[in-house]
Design a protein around this motif. Structure first.
Motif, PDB file in Angstrom:
ATOM      1  N   SER A 104      -9.575   6.190  -3.758  1.00 58.88           N
ATOM      2  CA  SER A 104     -10.978   6.450  -4.088  1.00 58.88           C
ATOM      3  C   SER A 104     -11.760   6.497  -2.775  1.00 58.88           C
ATOM      4  O   SER A 104     -11.801   5.494  -2.048  1.00 58.88           O
ATOM      5  N   GLN A 148       0.812  -1.239   0.000  1.00 58.47           N
ATOM      6  CA  GLN A 148       0.000   0.000   0.000  1.00 58.47           C
ATOM      7  C   GLN A 148       0.832   1.270   0.000  1.00 58.47           C
ATOM      8  O   GLN A 148       0.516   2.208  -0.716  1.00 58.47           O
ATOM      9  N   ASP A 166       0.114  -4.399  -4.062  1.00 60.69           N
ATOM     10  CA  ASP A 166      -0.875  -3.341  -4.314  1.00 60.69           C
ATOM     11  C   ASP A 166      -0.330  -2.062  -3.698  1.00 60.69           C
ATOM     12  O   ASP A 166       0.220  -2.096  -2.576  1.00 60.69           O
TER      13      ASP A 166
HETATM   14  N1  SAM Z   1      -7.054  -7.693   1.491  1.00 65.04           N
HETATM   15  C1  SAM Z   1      -6.088  -7.218   0.607  1.00 65.04           C
HETATM   16  C2  SAM Z   1      -4.990  -6.494   1.378  1.00 65.04           C
HETATM   17  O1  SAM Z   1      -5.209  -5.994   2.429  1.00 65.04           O
HETATM   18  O2  SAM Z   1      -3.936  -6.370   0.893  1.00 65.04           O
HETATM   19  C3  SAM Z   1      -6.646  -6.314  -0.456  1.00 65.04           C
HETATM   20  C4  SAM Z   1      -8.079  -6.335  -0.819  1.00 65.04           C
HETATM   21  S1  SAM Z   1      -8.671  -4.971  -1.733  1.00 65.04           S
HETATM   22  C5  SAM Z   1     -10.079  -5.660  -2.408  1.00 65.04           C
HETATM   23  C6  SAM Z   1      -7.579  -4.868  -3.100  1.00 65.04           C
HETATM   24  C7  SAM Z   1      -6.816  -3.586  -3.175  1.00 65.04           C
HETATM   25  O3  SAM Z   1      -7.678  -2.515  -3.483  1.00 65.04           O
HETATM   26  C8  SAM Z   1      -6.153  -3.141  -1.877  1.00 65.04           C
HETATM   27  O4  SAM Z   1      -4.955  -3.828  -1.634  1.00 65.04           O
HETATM   28  C9  SAM Z   1      -5.931  -1.683  -2.111  1.00 65.04           C
HETATM   29  O5  SAM Z   1      -4.684  -1.429  -2.705  1.00 65.04           O
HETATM   30  C10 SAM Z   1      -7.052  -1.317  -3.081  1.00 65.04           C
HETATM   31  N2  SAM Z   1      -8.055  -0.471  -2.446  1.00 65.04           N
HETATM   32  C11 SAM Z   1      -8.930  -0.813  -1.491  1.00 65.04           C
HETATM   33  N3  SAM Z   1      -9.693   0.250  -1.149  1.00 65.04           N
HETATM   34  C12 SAM Z   1      -9.281   1.284  -1.929  1.00 65.04           C
HETATM   35  C13 SAM Z   1      -9.668   2.633  -2.049  1.00 65.04           C
HETATM   36  N4  SAM Z   1     -10.634   3.150  -1.290  1.00 65.04           N
HETATM   37  N5  SAM Z   1      -9.036   3.394  -2.966  1.00 65.04           N
HETATM   38  C14 SAM Z   1      -8.065   2.886  -3.747  1.00 65.04           C
HETATM   39  N6  SAM Z   1      -7.652   1.616  -3.671  1.00 65.04           N
HETATM   40  C15 SAM Z   1      -8.252   0.815  -2.780  1.00 65.04           C
END
Ligand code: SAM
Ligand code: SF4
Length: 460
Positions: A360, A288, A326
């Protein structure tokens, strides 16, 4: 979301295969008995559209099984469908915008009498916004991720009480299969809506997971992906994720897992990736941000150097392996210095690929109400800088594969250009000219490499 400290996964709620005191999967017809002439959906058609992550793809597989068991024929175009199911993602606003576009088109098709019923399922279905969407677009059925099983009743099958059932595996189980080992998430990352729409962590018993995989393998599945929002947080009756992974690696010919959380990732798991022949040497470990200040604001529960240390354990264990992550750019409060630290971490970890997201705001999450919104132009520049850094690293690392001979698992058969898409044991995606069927292996020499994919030719 109001928590100011990261809530690490605690004791999971444990799900029995059949919840006590209610109708269960018992009356649900077995595939061989279902879908015939007298089936409730005989003569009808259904179209399923999936948005979002692998977990949604897997949920769609289960729903596909339900509609098939009810006798529906699956079609690919809305115009040909009596029932359209939109299985949706709520993680970022652009995903919701796309779904709104599809709902608009479906309203028109319904007015013209070409589509009869519309169901909205998945993460949007579990969000508050679903109510207003249902009104605006006159949706017939809204289901969240916890009650997807109600689709069974909607299509005329006997009532079920649980969405997860090993008796109802996905249908893409011929050569590759997703296997859910846990659902939900016990973290509360500042920006993330997942815990709201998918609930708290629920882990499946080890024996249930291994039993499902044994059945899949007996049926010809050659590749199993263990799924969960934080798979490495899995625990059950004193056993931890590395125990499960080792047990699965004994019965599956090929196994991978996603998504992992750095706070749960144990060295033993990282070493097992390198040591066990059946585990694909590919790690997806979302970081992140590279800034400790941002990681704290996000409630991630680790510091950048702890993440680096885990990566060095992985690189030592599987030097040829691939690493992806990510990264969120533009989280509220992110300064130029924070961004620079992310770029430094990208350099240090030499990711083979990364999913880079512009922040977002999601209503109901802590970050949506934080000050320090980063202007769009800056977010865009940072996004491109991170992307460039990742791609340069990936390209450099991929070049090292050129000339090597690899055993490639064919995931998707050849398209019109004669190229199939496969995966090496190191987790690289490969385009290879072959007629080989999905689920088989081909031996091939890597001819060239781009930042995202390798190009190979089969060896004779
Ligand atoms: N559970 C996983 C973790 O914690 O690494 C990730 C699950 S999430 C569905 C997938 C990715 O979406 C996250 O790792 C994050 O980088 C991104 N994400 C989640 N919420 C977000 C937001 N509000 N804005 C931008 N990216 C987001
Ligand atoms: Fe859970 Fe991952 Fe979302 Fe954090 S980013 S709350 S760990 S799903």
């Amino acid at each position: 979301m109001s928590s100011t400290t990261n809530e690490a996964p605690t004791a999971p709620i444990q799900l029995s295969r059949k919840p006590p005191g209610g109708p269960s999967v018992g009356p649900y017809p077995k595939p061989a008995e279902s879908g015939g002439q007298g089936a409730p959906g005989a003569g009808k058609t259904a179209c399923i559209r999936t948005f979002g992550c692998q977990m949604n793809v897997h949920d769609s597989d289960r729903m596909r099984r339900m509609i098939q068991d009810a006798g529906y024929a699956e079609v690919q175009r809305y115009e040909e469908a009596d029932l359209v199911i939109l299985n949706t993602c709520y993680v970022r606003e652009n995903a919701v915008d796309r779904v709104r576009g599809h709902l608009g088109e479906l309203s028109r098709l319904r007015r013209e009498g070409r589509v009869k019923k519309v169901a909205l399922t998945g993460c949007i279905g579990a969000a508050e916004e679903a109510q207003s969407l249902q009104k605006t677009f006159d949706i017939d059925l809204v289901l969240g991720t916890h009650n997807t099983y109600e689709l069974a009743e909607f299509v005329g099958l006997p009532t079920m009480r649980e969405t997860y059932t090993p008796e109802l595996p996905g249908t893409e189980g011929e050569h590759s299969a997703f296997v859910t080992i846990m659902t939900g998430c016990n973290y509360q990352c500042s920006y993330c809506i997942v815990p709201t729409v998918r609930g708290r962590m629920i882990c499946r018993p080890l024996e249930s997971v291994v039993g499902e995989i044994e059945d899949l393998v007996a049926g010809g599945t050659g590749y199993v992906t263990l799924l969960g929002q934080t798979v490495d947080a899995w625990r059950y009756e004193g056993r931890r994720f590395c125990d499960l992974l080792e047990a699965v690696s004994e019965v599956a010919p090929r196994v991978w897992f996603t998504t992992s959380h750095p706070s749960n990732m144990e060295d033993r798991t990282l070493r097992a990736i390198g040591e066990r022949d059946t585990i694909v040497k590919r790690l997806h470990l979302p970081v992140q941000s590279g800034s400790d200040r941002m990681l704290k604001l996000m409630h991630r529960g680790y510091k950048a150097d702890r993440y680096r240390r885990k990566i060095s354990v992985f690189r030592d264990a599987a030097p040829e392996g691939t690493l992806s992550t990510d990264i969120i750019v533009g989280h509220p409060g992110e300064t130029e210095d924070d961004h620079e630290q992310t770029l430094r971490l990208v350099e240090d970890c030499e990711f083979d690929s990364a999913y880079i997201f512009k922040f977002s705001p999601r209503r109901g999450t802590e970050a949506a109400a934080l000050p320090g919104i980063v202007p769009d132009a800056i977010v865009q520049r940072r996004f491109l800088e991170v992307l460039r850094a990742v791609e340069q690293n990936a390209f450099r690392r991929n070049q090292r594969k050129v000339g090597g001979v690899e055993d490639i698992f064919v995931r998707h058969g050849a398209t019109e250009d004669g190229k199939a898409i496969g995966e090496t044991w190191s987790g690289h995606a490969v385009h290879v000219a072959t007629e080989a069927a999905p689920g088989t292996y081909v031996r091939a020499t890597i001819q060239s490499a781009g930042p995202h994919v390798l190009y190979a030719q089969t060896t004779n």
